[in-house]
Design a protein around this motif. Structure first.
Motif, PDB file in Angstrom:
ATOM      1  N   CYS A   9      57.306  22.191  -1.093  1.00  0.00           N
ATOM      2  CA  CYS A   9      56.737  22.250  -2.440  1.00  0.00           C
ATOM      3  C   CYS A   9      56.349  20.855  -2.914  1.00  0.00           C
ATOM      4  O   CYS A   9      56.932  19.858  -2.497  1.00  0.00           O
ATOM      5  CB  CYS A   9      57.769  22.823  -3.417  1.00  0.00           C
ATOM      6  SG  CYS A   9      58.224  24.513  -3.052  1.00  0.00           S
ATOM      7  N   THR A  39      55.538  26.864  -7.285  1.00  0.00           N
ATOM      8  CA  THR A  39      54.306  27.576  -6.879  1.00  0.00           C
ATOM      9  C   THR A  39      53.205  26.670  -6.331  1.00  0.00           C
ATOM     10  O   THR A  39      52.138  27.146  -5.994  1.00  0.00           O
ATOM     11  CB  THR A  39      53.729  28.420  -8.039  1.00  0.00           C
ATOM     12  OG1 THR A  39      53.625  27.596  -9.179  1.00  0.00           O
ATOM     13  CG2 THR A  39      54.576  29.608  -8.361  1.00  0.00           C
ATOM     14  N   THR A 316      54.446  26.958 -13.230  1.00  0.00           N
ATOM     15  CA  THR A 316      55.407  26.930 -12.122  1.00  0.00           C
ATOM     16  C   THR A 316      56.828  26.642 -12.599  1.00  0.00           C
ATOM     17  O   THR A 316      57.030  25.886 -13.551  1.00  0.00           O
ATOM     18  CB  THR A 316      54.990  25.886 -11.047  1.00  0.00           C
ATOM     19  OG1 THR A 316      56.048  25.756 -10.079  1.00  0.00           O
ATOM     20  CG2 THR A 316      54.716  24.514 -11.619  1.00  0.00           C
TER      21      THR A 316
END
Ligand code: PMV
Length: 331
Positions: A9, A39, A316
């Motif tokens: 990520c 995300t 996110t």
């Protein structure tokens, strides 16, 4: 031969890193604290193949530029040096967010490549060593090896072996949401390495930036431990604006913002004045990241979406460690 797919990520810094004390080893001149983003991620698949004559990089479905391929090949050389595997590699990488627009694609890319390529070459590195390896690709990538709240140490050793990241808290510690207001999807003009070096050489604010960093680090660490949102907001905005002041006072000045970036900063501050716990941070690009406790994310997202010039808002939560998604024997 092994084919390994990994996922890492992206992250954004609450206490910013800007400036290097050693360019070849990518050793930062200041420590930093970041949150890992759920995300926004990179997935990378690597196989070292004796049939290949050169390293090949397929980035978001197309053959990558010579420059991007060279940067990756240089990084793979480090892995070839450490492992017994001297073959060239076929690498397929996808980012699910705009590349090079101040959304830290290099952070997730190099963290992911360190994990996937290291494993594919036969290395089994502990997280601290992966963080050190990822740092050689991009300073902020060292932080993307870990999830949640992450601290990157400045380190003391010349070889950089203590200049690595570690997790302060897993994401469960505090349910924060990051709303990223996209204000432009153009590629940025000055990359972070060139920008940092220009700042070091020309900005009159460089020295005070370095000497004032430990206080920001101590205050941010303590505020995160206490879950003191107001304090996190204060220190994060201070660190962000201080980094941009340093960039603006570089010669020639580095202006990473556009008009909407500035409007969004004012808007976030207005929301806070009106009682919504939210603050902003901005990296070397025009996007504005608004951070708030998860329960306020709906209203903050709506407000940002209504701001003229905001193209879209990406929502996110906080993400986890870099992981191996798939590992297969091939050939
Ligand atoms: O890791 P780099 O070389 O892309 O530098 C990152 C610099 C900032 O994103 C502006 C700040 C940070 O700490 O992530």
């Amino acid at each position: 031969m092994k084919k390994v797919k990994a996922k890492a990520c992206s992250n954004i810094a609450l206490v910013k890193y800007w400036g290097k004390r050693n360019i070849p080893l990518n050793l930062p001149a200041v420590a930093s604290i970041s949150v890992t983003l759920d995300t926004l991620f990179t997935e990378t698949e690597v196989r070292f193949d004796p049939e290949l004559k050169n390293d090949i990089l397929v980035l978001n479905g197309s053959l990558a530029s010579e420059k991007d391929t060279q940067r990756m090949a240089k990084f793979l050389d480090l892995i070839r040096e450490k492992s017994k595997n001297k073959n060239c590699a076929y690498v397929e990488s996808t980012n699910n967010f705009p590349t090079s627009a101040g959304l830290a694609s290099s952070a997730s890319s190099f963290a992911c490549l360190a994990l996937a390529a290291g494993r594919a070459a036969g290395l089994d590195l502990p997280k601290s060593k992966l963080s050190e390896l990822a740092r050689l690709g991009s300073g902020s990538a060292a932080r993307s090896i870990f999830g949640g709240f992450v601290e990157m140490a400045i380190g003391k050793k010349d070889d950089g072996s203590d200049c690595i990241a570690h997790q302060l808290f897993p994401k469960e510690h505090w349910d924060l949401t990051v709303l990223i207001a996209i204000t432009s999807e153009k590629k940025k003009k000055t990359g972070s390495t060139d920008g940092m070096e220009s700042s070091r050489l020309t900005s009159p604010f460089y020295k005070p930036w370095i000497t004032s960093s430990p206080k920001d680090m101590d205050e941010m660490r303590e505020a995160i431990i206490q879950k003191d949102f107001e304090k996190v907001a204060e220190v994060a905005e201070f660190s962000c604006l201080k980094m941009h002041a340093l960039a603006l006072a570089t010669n020639p000045g580095l202006i990473y913002w556009n008009g909407t970036t500035v409007d969004a900063m004012h808007h976030v501050r207005e929301m806070r004045e009106n009682g919504t716990p939210v603050f902003f941070t901005i990296d070397a690009g025009p996007q504005v990241k608004a951070i708030c406790p998860a329960e306020y994310s709906g209203q903050v997202q709506k407000q940002l979406e209504q701001l003229p010039g905001v193209i879209r808002v990406i929502k996110t939560g906080l993400g986890g460690d870099a992981i191996v998604v798939e590992e297969k024997r091939v050939g």
